[in-house]
Scaffold this active site. Structure first.
Site, PDB file in Angstrom:
ATOM      1  N   THR A 150       0.871  -1.164   0.000  1.00 38.43           N
ATOM      2  CA  THR A 150       0.000   0.000   0.000  1.00 38.43           C
ATOM      3  C   THR A 150       0.906   1.212   0.000  1.00 38.43           C
ATOM      4  OG1 THR A 150      -0.017   0.434   2.347  1.00 38.43           O
ATOM      5  CG2 THR A 150      -1.562  -1.231   1.555  1.00 38.43           C
ATOM      6  N   ARG A 189       6.462 -12.753  -9.990  1.00 40.67           N
ATOM      7  CA  ARG A 189       6.314 -11.284  -9.932  1.00 40.67           C
ATOM      8  C   ARG A 189       7.478 -10.605 -10.663  1.00 40.67           C
ATOM      9  NH1 ARG A 189       9.815  -7.041  -7.920  1.00 40.67           N
ATOM     10  NH2 ARG A 189       8.543  -5.314  -7.199  1.00 40.67           N
ATOM     11  N   VAL A 190       7.168  -9.642 -11.494  1.00 39.67           N
ATOM     12  CA  VAL A 190       8.208  -8.847 -12.137  1.00 39.67           C
ATOM     13  C   VAL A 190       8.044  -7.408 -11.670  1.00 39.67           C
ATOM     14  CG1 VAL A 190       9.146  -8.039 -14.339  1.00 39.67           C
ATOM     15  CG2 VAL A 190       8.264 -10.362 -14.147  1.00 39.67           C
ATOM     16  N   ASP A 192       9.813  -3.221 -11.573  1.00 41.15           N
ATOM     17  CA  ASP A 192      10.115  -2.156 -12.534  1.00 41.15           C
ATOM     18  C   ASP A 192      11.444  -2.356 -13.276  1.00 41.15           C
ATOM     19  OD1 ASP A 192      11.318  -1.693  -9.878  1.00 41.15           O
ATOM     20  OD2 ASP A 192      12.320  -0.076 -10.962  1.00 41.15           O
ATOM     21  N   THR A 212      16.166   2.238  -8.604  1.00 37.28           N
ATOM     22  CA  THR A 212      15.990   1.192  -7.604  1.00 37.28           C
ATOM     23  C   THR A 212      14.861   1.616  -6.685  1.00 37.28           C
ATOM     24  OG1 THR A 212      17.060  -0.051  -5.825  1.00 37.28           O
ATOM     25  CG2 THR A 212      17.758   2.223  -6.091  1.00 37.28           C
TER      26      THR A 212
HETATM   27  N1  ASP Z   1      12.957  -2.172  -7.903  1.00 35.52           N
HETATM   28  C1  ASP Z   1      13.158  -3.545  -7.571  1.00 35.52           C
HETATM   29  C2  ASP Z   1      11.890  -4.300  -7.776  1.00 35.52           C
HETATM   30  O1  ASP Z   1      10.844  -3.803  -7.400  1.00 35.52           O
HETATM   31  C3  ASP Z   1      13.603  -3.778  -6.179  1.00 35.52           C
HETATM   32  C4  ASP Z   1      14.714  -2.935  -5.703  1.00 35.52           C
HETATM   33  O2  ASP Z   1      15.089  -1.945  -6.305  1.00 35.52           O
HETATM   34  O3  ASP Z   1      15.263  -3.313  -4.678  1.00 35.52           O
HETATM   35  O4  ASP Z   1      11.944  -5.404  -8.254  1.00 35.52           O
END
Ligand code: ASP
Length: 295
Positions: A150, A189-190, A192, A212
């Site tokens: 959320t 799950r994918v 960004d 990130t």
């Molecule tokens: N952005 C990445 C994801 O959601 C995770 C991360 O940056 O730690 O897969």
């Protein structure tokens, strides 16, 4: 931990810059820099990544060439040590842009990449992290594992996705991002990171970007493309980076970090996570930072 991040970023910069100095392309440089961080267990990429809720490593990566807009992406791969090399193969050798799961692994294997057992990517440290996250989940405690996401979730303690952007001697930009995704994610799950325009994008006419953070809000905002478009419209990269992270938080309560590089070599970095390790190497020298909060 902060020192390990500093070291990891320094090694990645050295690997990428050594290639640029020899006249290699920005695509070669970002691939090499990201591969170094995939091989470093400190980060959430390659071996040492966060685990899915069933205790496996599932990796996503994207590489994009700003000169041609060619891109290569892989997602949900479990048997590749360096998914960024598979992404490069997709970019170079396929008429397609994006492969997932066993199809991505088969494509990589056909082009000479060894397939490994998933257990080779799993660390005991991460088994423990997963157990802790699942215990909190069972107790109904708020957690930074993204389960149930959320807009009010507290900032995660750690993201550790890796990314690189580069500008080469020919004036070409490139970007690469690689991740094990979020801790305790559902299998399949994918996030960004490997999606074009979300966690990674490069276009010589605008900028190169890698992100990130908590992936779901960033995907919904197509945040990488949002940021490079601002640079194309004349916003300096430093300001566009700050604006992107401010927009992420304002619009969806998201948190993350961004590195942005314009076609004239101007750099933008921002994050609203508690820390972010990043660095820059140019002919003028090298800087590595392990910042506290910036935005
Ligand atoms: N952005 C990445 C994801 O959601 C995770 C991360 O940056 O730690 O897969």
């Amino acid at each position: 931990m902060v020192e390990a991040h500093r070291q990891g970023v320094s090694h990645a910069l050295a690997a990428g810059y050594a290639l640029l100095e020899k006249g290699a392309s920005s695509v070669d440089a970002v691939e090499a820099a990201v591969a170094v961080m995939e091989d470093d267990e400190t980060f959430d990429a390659g071996r040492g990544s966060f685990l899915t809720r069933d205790g496996r490593v599932q990796l996503d990566a994207l590489l994009m060439d700003g000169a041609t807009l060619r891109a290569g992406g892989v997602a949900c791969v479990e048997r590749l040590r360096n998914p960024i090399h598979a992404a490069r193969l997709v970019l170079e050798k396929s008429p397609h842009v994006y492969f997932v799961g066993s199809g991505a692994e088969a494509f990589a294997a056909e082009h000479g990449m060894p397939l490994i057992d998933n257990s080779e990517l799993v660390l005991d440290r991460e088994r423990q992290n997963l157990a802790n996250a699942q215990e909190k989940e069972r107790d109904g405690l708020p957690d930074a594992t993204f389960a149930g996401g959320t807009a009010n979730l507290p900032a995660a303690t750690s993201h550790d996705t890796v990314g690189a952007v580069a500008l080469d001697a020919h004036g070409n930009l490139a970007a690469a991002t690689s991740t094990g995704g979020t801790l305790n994610k559902a299998p399949g799950r994918v996030g960004d990171s490997s999606l074009i325009g979300c966690g990674c994008y490069a276009d010589n006419l605008s900028a190169a970007v890698s992100l990130t953070g908590w992936g779901e809000p960033m995907m919904k905002l197509v945040l990488g493309k949002w940021a490079v478009d601002r640079v194309q419209q004349g916003t300096p990269p430093a300001q566009a980076a700050e604006e992107a992270i401010a927009y992420l938080f304002r619009r969806l309560g998201g948190h993350g970090g961004i590195i942005l590089l314009g076609p004239a070599g101007r750099v933008g970095v921002a994050h609203n996570t508690s820390r972010m390790a990043w660095g820059v190497q140019t002919a003028r020298g090298t800087e590595v930072h392990t910042d506290g909060k910036s935005a």
